[in-house]
Design an enzyme around this catalytic site. Sequence first.
Site, short mmCIF file in Angstrom:
data_model
loop_
_atom_site.label_atom_id
_atom_site.label_comp_id
_atom_site.label_asym_id
_atom_site.label_seq_id
_atom_site.Cartn_x
_atom_site.Cartn_y
_atom_site.Cartn_z
N GLU A 68 42.73 27.88 5.48
CA GLU A 68 42.93 26.95 4.61
C GLU A 68 41.52 26.18 4.22
O GLU A 68 41.21 25.71 3.14
CB GLU A 68 43.93 25.96 4.93
CG GLU A 68 45.31 26.72 5.10
CD GLU A 68 45.75 27.25 3.97
OE1 GLU A 68 45.66 26.88 2.81
OE2 GLU A 68 46.76 27.96 4.26
N ASP A 72 39.97 34.96 4.10
CA ASP A 72 40.07 35.63 5.37
C ASP A 72 38.60 35.75 6.05
O ASP A 72 38.50 35.32 7.20
CB ASP A 72 40.67 36.98 5.27
CG ASP A 72 42.18 36.72 4.94
OD1 ASP A 72 42.85 35.53 4.90
OD2 ASP A 72 42.77 38.00 4.37
#
Length: 462
Positions: free
Chosen positions: A118, A186
């Site tokens: 996040e 990611d």
Amino acid sequence: MLAVASPLQAGINLPEIGDPSSALLSPSQEQQLGRTLLREVRRTLPLSKDPVLLGYVEALGQRLVSSAPDAHPNFTFLVVEDPRINAFAMPGGIIGINTGLIDAARNEGELAAVIAHEIAHVTQRHIARAYAGSTRIDLATGLAILAGIIASAYAPEVGQAAIIGGMAGGAQARINFTRANEQEADRIGIGILAAADYDPQAMPGFFERMLQLSGGAGEAVPEYLRTHPVTSNRITDSRLRADQYSGDFRTDSQAFRMILARVQALQDPARVIDLHTRDRSGDPQDAARRYGYAIALIQRGQTEQALQALQGISGQDGADLYLELARAEAHMAARPTNHQAALQILERLNDIYPRHLPVTQTYVQALIGAGDHTRAMQVADGLLSADAKAPELLRLKADAASRLGRQAVSHESMAEYYFHHGQYRETVRQLDMALTAQDLTPHVEERVRSKRAIALRFLDDR
């Protein structure tokens, strides 16, 4: 008195989102948008006020932020009291995680992996980029759409009410992260994990965990997978990327195990007590297990049993702090309360951990309970002057000020509290009450009038 950075002492001056003069929100505009949206989320979502839980998540988040490339220092981490597994990122560095996510994580590394992912959405400015192709959207509409998208993940009826007309569908499509966004988050997130000394394999490990929990069934799919789709290719890509890192990484911590036990005890104390009573196979010296049992007992009003459960155990990796705070909680929750015993613990902890949210907030509560309202205000101000991320302290400060007969300051503090929660009408009402208080001084009056003018601007924009 609050710091100059208090939101009621500085207005915002955002241009229209999507203004042709800028295809992308500038970093400063994104920060301002994030601060305003944070207040909307505090107003809308069931956010945890537990200082121990918030302190842990904030510390973990800031550790990851400090290891993130190009990250600004103004991230705020929120915990949503929701058993579903989910997390979200918002403009300006607002990161939210559900208690259900903490409960589902198998170790601290997996929780850190989600937070790092996040954080990467924020540092790579995925949300700001989502506005780049937008047509003219003003601030109020942008806030309503964003708040609606976030809220609809938790309470669909709230979210739908917040989304504005026919613009919602197109805006939501632009806000939803693309596959490329997810891959980039990611990649950056795995790098953040490694830099923060967490095992990068925790990210693909968590993705696999989500697929296991879903079992491929529609309603069983965790909310996290609805907002962050995971495929076998994505797991493989993240695994290959994590394989590029080597070293002696940390995976778990005693602090995480304590927090996990606390989350479970706060969510369902009866179940925790029942499991502890029936299961005698566990290690009697397991600090996290006994800590969770004690917290559950406190929730059920069984404070003497809680204190007994906390006797004779000690922790490591900072766990002693949680055990000491739990002892103070038990004394404060006892009937009759034993605030003096709690204060002995908390005064010592305050010397060791000055301006530490879990300690400060619990200490202020104990001081108010013991009748030392002047000291309560001093301790609260010590943290509020350095950190605007503790709105619950404003409510406690207001309580202490009221008990001292300082009604102007009390109403001013409550106004700040309501402003942090996006309740602008109540903010103005509290400031009006401050202006009519008999103890109002010229200095406080000037401050209150300035805050009232700002609050009125927010009220008019809504």
